[in-house]
Design a protein around this motif. Structure first.
Motif, mmCIF file in Angstrom:
data_model
loop_
_atom_site.group_PDB
_atom_site.id
_atom_site.type_symbol
_atom_site.label_atom_id
_atom_site.label_comp_id
_atom_site.label_asym_id
_atom_site.label_seq_id
_atom_site.Cartn_x
_atom_site.Cartn_y
_atom_site.Cartn_z
ATOM 1 N N MET A 19 46.521 37.978 58.190
ATOM 2 C CA MET A 19 47.483 37.128 57.500
ATOM 3 C C MET A 19 48.871 37.698 57.740
ATOM 4 O O MET A 19 49.117 38.872 57.462
ATOM 5 C CB MET A 19 47.170 37.112 55.999
ATOM 6 N N VAL A 20 49.758 36.893 58.269
ATOM 7 C CA VAL A 20 51.149 37.282 58.454
ATOM 8 C C VAL A 20 51.963 36.529 57.415
ATOM 9 O O VAL A 20 51.924 35.293 57.369
ATOM 10 C CB VAL A 20 51.659 36.942 59.873
ATOM 11 N N GLY A 21 52.657 37.267 56.579
ATOM 12 C CA GLY A 21 53.448 36.624 55.534
ATOM 13 C C GLY A 21 54.665 37.435 55.166
ATOM 14 O O GLY A 21 54.765 38.615 55.486
ATOM 15 N N ASP A 22 55.589 36.786 54.484
ATOM 16 C CA ASP A 22 56.831 37.457 54.086
ATOM 17 C C ASP A 22 56.983 37.587 52.567
ATOM 18 O O ASP A 22 58.045 37.917 52.068
ATOM 19 C CB ASP A 22 58.039 36.745 54.693
ATOM 20 N N TRP A 23 55.912 37.339 51.853
ATOM 21 C CA TRP A 23 55.933 37.429 50.392
ATOM 22 C C TRP A 23 54.756 38.296 49.952
ATOM 23 O O TRP A 23 53.635 37.811 49.787
ATOM 24 C CB TRP A 23 55.833 36.044 49.793
ATOM 25 N N ASP A 27 51.305 36.434 49.664
ATOM 26 C CA ASP A 27 50.652 36.445 50.974
ATOM 27 C C ASP A 27 49.788 37.685 51.193
ATOM 28 O O ASP A 27 48.597 37.577 51.492
ATOM 29 C CB ASP A 27 51.690 36.392 52.099
ATOM 30 N N ILE A 28 50.388 38.838 51.077
ATOM 31 C CA ILE A 28 49.708 40.098 51.400
ATOM 32 C C ILE A 28 48.622 40.423 50.379
ATOM 33 O O ILE A 28 47.480 40.708 50.735
ATOM 34 C CB ILE A 28 50.723 41.262 51.511
ATOM 35 N N LYS A 29 48.976 40.375 49.132
ATOM 36 C CA LYS A 29 48.031 40.726 48.069
ATOM 37 C C LYS A 29 46.801 39.811 48.084
ATOM 38 O O LYS A 29 45.670 40.273 48.031
ATOM 39 C CB LYS A 29 48.722 40.651 46.707
ATOM 40 N N GLY A 30 47.023 38.515 48.205
ATOM 41 C CA GLY A 30 45.910 37.567 48.207
ATOM 42 C C GLY A 30 44.981 37.757 49.395
ATOM 43 O O GLY A 30 43.760 37.734 49.255
#
Length: 73
Positions: A19-23, A27-30
């Motif tokens: 998962m690539v995310g900026d939040w 994004d990352i935690k989920g």
């Protein structure tokens, strides 16, 4: 829930996804909670985040290519 649903639709195991995310809180935690690898898109974040909690911190999207190559060898 969305991470699980997309992996099922693509017929891919969660541990094979990144998962690539900026939040980080969303994004990352989920993604980490369901077993996905994670990459924090520092280039897309409007906040100064020192510890994203991600497996990788990306300064540009092009760095993702080397990460993917690492897991495909």
């Amino acid at each position: 829930e969305p991470f699980i649903r997309i992996s099922e639709k693509l017929d891919v195991n969660l541990n094979e996804c990144i998962m690539v995310g900026d939040w980080p809180d969303r994004d990352i935690k989920g993604a980490k909670q369901v077993g996905m690898r994670t990459a924090f898109a520092k280039y897309g974040s409007t906040e100064n985040i020192s510890d994203s909690g991600a497996d990788y911190d990306l300064n540009s999207l092009s760095e993702l290519v080397d990460i993917i190559k690492k897991y495909n060898n």
